[in-house]
Enzyme design. Sequence first.
Site, short mmCIF file in Angstrom:
data_model
loop_
_atom_site.label_atom_id
_atom_site.label_comp_id
_atom_site.label_asym_id
_atom_site.label_seq_id
_atom_site.Cartn_x
_atom_site.Cartn_y
_atom_site.Cartn_z
CG ASN A 1 -0.23 0.19 2.52
OD1 ASN A 1 1.00 0.06 2.58
ND2 ASN A 1 -0.96 0.47 3.58
CE1 TYR B 1 8.17 -3.62 13.02
CE2 TYR B 1 9.99 -3.74 14.57
CZ TYR B 1 9.46 -4.01 13.33
OH TYR B 1 10.22 -4.68 12.39
N1 LIG Z 1 15.05 -3.83 7.99
C1 LIG Z 1 15.28 -4.39 9.15
O1 LIG Z 1 16.36 -4.22 9.73
C2 LIG Z 1 14.24 -5.29 9.77
C3 LIG Z 1 14.49 -5.80 11.04
C4 LIG Z 1 13.54 -6.64 11.62
C5 LIG Z 1 12.39 -6.98 10.94
N2 LIG Z 1 12.16 -6.47 9.70
C6 LIG Z 1 10.90 -6.82 9.04
O2 LIG Z 1 11.10 -7.04 7.65
C7 LIG Z 1 9.97 -6.55 6.89
C8 LIG Z 1 10.44 -5.57 5.86
O3 LIG Z 1 11.07 -4.46 6.49
P1 LIG Z 1 11.76 -3.30 5.65
O4 LIG Z 1 12.96 -2.86 6.41
O5 LIG Z 1 11.89 -3.70 4.24
O6 LIG Z 1 10.66 -2.16 5.82
P2 LIG Z 1 9.99 -1.19 4.71
O7 LIG Z 1 9.24 -0.16 5.45
O8 LIG Z 1 11.03 -0.76 3.73
O9 LIG Z 1 9.00 -2.18 3.96
C9 LIG Z 1 7.74 -2.54 4.47
C10 LIG Z 1 6.72 -2.47 3.35
O10 LIG Z 1 5.44 -2.83 3.85
C11 LIG Z 1 4.48 -1.98 3.25
N3 LIG Z 1 3.26 -1.96 4.07
C12 LIG Z 1 3.12 -1.50 5.34
N4 LIG Z 1 1.85 -1.64 5.76
C13 LIG Z 1 1.18 -2.24 4.73
C14 LIG Z 1 -0.17 -2.65 4.54
N5 LIG Z 1 -1.10 -2.49 5.50
N6 LIG Z 1 -0.52 -3.22 3.36
C15 LIG Z 1 0.40 -3.40 2.38
N7 LIG Z 1 1.70 -3.02 2.50
C16 LIG Z 1 2.08 -2.44 3.66
C17 LIG Z 1 5.18 -0.64 3.17
O11 LIG Z 1 4.59 0.27 2.27
C18 LIG Z 1 6.59 -1.06 2.76
O12 LIG Z 1 6.73 -1.11 1.36
C19 LIG Z 1 9.01 -5.97 7.92
O13 LIG Z 1 8.03 -6.96 8.24
C20 LIG Z 1 9.89 -5.69 9.12
O14 LIG Z 1 9.15 -5.73 10.32
C21 LIG Z 1 13.06 -5.60 9.11
#
Ligand SMILES: NC(=O)c1ccc[n+]([C@@H]2O[C@H](COP(=O)([O-])OP(=O)(O)OC[C@H]3O[C@@H](n4cnc5c(N)ncnc54)[C@H](O)[C@@H]3O)[C@@H](O)[C@H]2O)c1
Length: 317
Positions: free
Chosen positions: A32, A148
């Site tokens: 989204n 979170y």
């Molecule tokens: N990057 C890190 O270091 C890290 C660490 C721990 C966990 N994670 C997990 O990995 C995943 C990806 O993280 P990231 O760093 O790429 O974050 P990011 O914010 O770059 O990507 C998350 C994506 O989810 C989308 N999104 C959010 N709510 C939504 C919804 N209701 N419907 C559809 N899309 C939605 C956002 O638009 C975004 O594109 C997440 O689940 C995050 O919790 C990441």
Amino acid sequence: MRVIVSGAAGFIGSHMCDRLLKEGHTVVGVDNLLTGSLDNLTHLRSISAFQFIAQDVTQGFDAAAMGVAVDAVVHMASAASPKDYLAHPIETLDVGSAGTRNMLELARAHGARFLITSTSECYGDPLVHPQVETYWGNVNPVGPRSCYDESKRYAEALTMAYHRTHGVRTNIARIFNTYGPRMKLYDGRVVPAFLDQALRGEPLTVFGDGSQTRSFCYVSDMVEGLYRLMFSNERYPVNLGNPQEMTILEFAERIVKLTHSASTIVREPLPEDDPKQRKPDIAKANRILGWEPTVPLEDGLQHTADYFRRKGTAAAD
Ligand SMILES: NC(=O)c1ccc[n+]([C@@H]2O[C@H](COP(=O)([O-])OP(=O)(O)OC[C@H]3O[C@@H](n4cnc5c(N)ncnc54)[C@H](O)[C@@H]3O)[C@@H](O)[C@H]2O)c1
């Protein structure tokens, strides 16, 4: 396989789509754009095996729109940086609860595999170090970060319930700090923040005395771990991250050196509930997936700095 990836336009999600396509799978990316960007998917526009659907996964959606065949669901949608989830606390709770439920239902309806990207934040401010999967954590359930942490803890519980109740073949990845190209420059995470400041020649902001520790995993290593995990039969959480731990102060100094920057270091007060130590115990991932990170920090940081230069930080102007 035909794989549905939620959060496809995000940092790790877009790399996961690349990897799935490279392995010959068909990918439907769902996002989204709350915190992600279509820029992260531009390079896939002409790939016929890739399709993008603009969709909020917390809203009930028509499973038929996802196509007749769904072999795997990779649920990565969630605000992930502290700046993003503090700005969108309710959306963050919704995507971990209603969003996870919808994605699990999709997997159940199709008899598909399901992988969720959970987080090291499930351990909160940990009292056990390094963090092992059997540690239940030390989370403040009502602090600012709880939107979170508790969203992900609930999502893990829901995932286990779908496995136990409906037999869905689920996997839970607990991701530790991951960095690399396609991170947002201003999302408040330490790698882009330090790189941006160093590339601009501005002082690097260290919170507290900088003695808190972190460990950083390069995104290609993370995607390798996720890809292996999504085909495993392990139902309980698996840590994925880089166990090479360092203090934030040491990390800031390494970034200054790597970028040949003249930046100094300034200190600001520590944010509430900031974890003092973070280091994954990856023995389980190593044992069941044969996985461990391979990209050295200096190489990963160089690729990331190059990306930010190409994207045009002030330093590149
Ligand atoms: N990057 C890190 O270091 C890290 C660490 C721990 C966990 N994670 C997990 O990995 C995943 C990806 O993280 P990231 O760093 O790429 O974050 P990011 O914010 O770059 O990507 C998350 C994506 O989810 C989308 N999104 C959010 N709510 C939504 C919804 N209701 N419907 C559809 N899309 C939605 C956002 O638009 C975004 O594109 C997440 O689940 C995050 O919790 C990441």
